[in-house]
Design an enzyme around this catalytic site. Structure first.
Site, short mmCIF file in Angstrom:
data_model
loop_
_atom_site.label_atom_id
_atom_site.label_comp_id
_atom_site.label_asym_id
_atom_site.label_seq_id
_atom_site.Cartn_x
_atom_site.Cartn_y
_atom_site.Cartn_z
CG ASN A 10 -1.77 1.39 1.12
OD1 ASN A 10 -1.88 1.97 0.70
ND2 ASN A 10 -2.24 1.41 2.44
CD1 TRP A 11 3.25 0.81 -2.95
CD2 TRP A 11 3.50 1.94 -4.71
NE1 TRP A 11 4.02 0.17 -3.79
CE2 TRP A 11 3.98 0.76 -5.20
CE3 TRP A 11 3.34 2.85 -5.78
CZ2 TRP A 11 4.49 0.21 -6.12
CZ3 TRP A 11 3.84 2.53 -7.33
CH2 TRP A 11 4.44 1.23 -7.42
CE LYS A 12 -0.13 3.16 4.75
NZ LYS A 12 -0.10 3.39 6.15
CG HIS A 96 -5.64 1.88 5.54
ND1 HIS A 96 -5.15 2.77 6.50
CD2 HIS A 96 -4.54 1.13 5.64
CE1 HIS A 96 -4.01 2.56 6.78
NE2 HIS A 96 -3.44 1.32 6.18
CD GLU A 98 -2.67 5.52 6.80
OE1 GLU A 98 -2.67 5.61 5.76
OE2 GLU A 98 -1.62 4.97 7.42
CD GLU A 183 -3.30 -2.57 7.52
OE1 GLU A 183 -2.50 -2.90 7.12
OE2 GLU A 183 -4.00 -1.40 7.44
N GLY A 189 2.85 2.10 10.68
CA GLY A 189 3.73 3.30 10.64
C GLY A 189 4.30 3.66 11.75
CB SER A 229 5.39 -2.04 11.94
OG SER A 229 5.07 -0.75 12.28
N GLY A 250 2.89 -1.22 4.29
CA GLY A 250 3.07 0.37 3.80
C GLY A 250 4.77 0.84 3.74
N GLY A 251 5.00 1.46 4.80
CA GLY A 251 6.46 1.91 4.49
C GLY A 251 7.31 1.13 3.94
P1 PGA Z 1 3.00 0.45 7.63
O1 PGA Z 1 1.35 0.47 7.07
O2 PGA Z 1 3.42 -1.11 7.04
O3 PGA Z 1 3.73 1.41 7.20
O4 PGA Z 1 2.95 0.11 8.97
C1 PGA Z 1 1.06 -0.59 6.89
C2 PGA Z 1 -0.55 -0.27 6.60
O5 PGA Z 1 -0.92 0.86 6.62
O6 PGA Z 1 -1.19 -0.92 5.65
#
Ligand code: PGA
Length: 276
Positions: A10-12, A96, A98, A183, A189, A229, A250-251
């Protein structure tokens, strides 16, 4: 049943078009020949077209980060499931944290103005998931508890409610083809991963909820990822847990080297787990 693990990036809100195309080239070099796992990348909407073209002939699948439930209409700024299919998406992340509020209200644990701007509800998550499936997309439906909810011992109840409400109106067959991502909000993150044994336990409970709703076959088939993470360093440990069917990353999905290593470690652990 052997479920094929899904590793999704997930590149956000990262990557311009040239950056996205470069990342995909790096991923193809490292992962195109890998077997035993399914891989997807979810770029921002502005890069979907270019990434779709760059993935031509690759087994790496394309996903989007959100979708609206109507097919078309006067909805300024929104993107329909039809449009995602048209541009080559197979997956779409839905709900998600977010983007979520809770139970129809803005989540007070989010800071800043974000909660007023977004605010997906369990109802909108359900509508989006139904619309995605109706158009042939596979939703990756996210569920997770906040640190306060975990502190109050409400983790299992929160996940159960999110999952039950997300699944209203689905047939058992459809449920089996969905993907969920557990999640925990506090692990996203932050570099603070949920202990793999604990993630495995929660995912086992999530699967039990699906069993109650969709029956044994759906529970056996549905893929449930862990997200929060995940990195190349802990991917093997995550994937060696029996209930965990992959990761939403994500990251660590933003660099070809790092995501390549992560996916390889996960694939190896998955193969070892299934005795191959
Ligand atoms: P992260 O994000 O790997 O940066 O913790 C995961 C996500 O939000 O799907």
């Amino acid at each position: 049943m052997a479920r094929i693990p899904l590793l999704a990036g997930n590149w956000k809100m990262h990557k311009t078009v040239p950056e996205a195309v470069e990342l995909v080239a790096g991923l193809r070099e490292r992962l195109d020949k890998l077997t035993g796992v399914e891989i997807a990348v979810c770029p921002p909407a502005t890069a979907l077209g270019a990434v779709s073209a760059a993935l031509e002939g690759s087994a790496i699948a394309l996903g989007a980060q959100d979708v609206f439930w109507e097919k078309q209409g006067a909805f300024t700024g929104l993107i329909s499931p039809l449009m995602l299919v048209d541009i080559g998406c197979r997956f779409v992340v839905i709900g998600h944290s977010e983007r979520r509020g809770r139970f129809g209200q803005a989540d007070p644990t989010y800071t800043g103005d974000m909660r007023r701007v977004f605010g997906d509800t369990d109802d909108s998550v359900n509508r989006k998931a139904l619309a995605a499936v109706a158009h042939g997309l596979t939703p990756i439906i996210c569920a997770g508890e906040t640190i306060e909810e975990r502190g109050r011992g409400e983790t299992d109840a929160v996940i159960e409610i999110q999952v039950r409400l997300a699944l209203r109106g689905f047939t058992s067959d459809q449920v089996g083809r969905l993907v969920f991502a557990y999640e925990p909000v506090w692990a996203i993150g932050t570099g603070e991963i949920c202990e793999p044994e604990e993630a495995n336990r929660v995912i086992g409970r999530l699967r039990q909820t699906i069993r109650e709703i969709g029956g044994e076959r759906a529970a056996d088939a549905v893929r449930i990822q862990y997200g929060g993470s995940v990195s190349e360093k802990n991917a093997a440990e995550v994937m060696s847990q029996p209930e965990i069917d992959g990761a939403l990353v994500g990251g660590a999905s933003l660099k070809a080297d790092q995501f390549g290593e992560l996916v390889r470690a996960a694939a190896q652990a998955a193969a070892a787990r299934s005795g191959k």
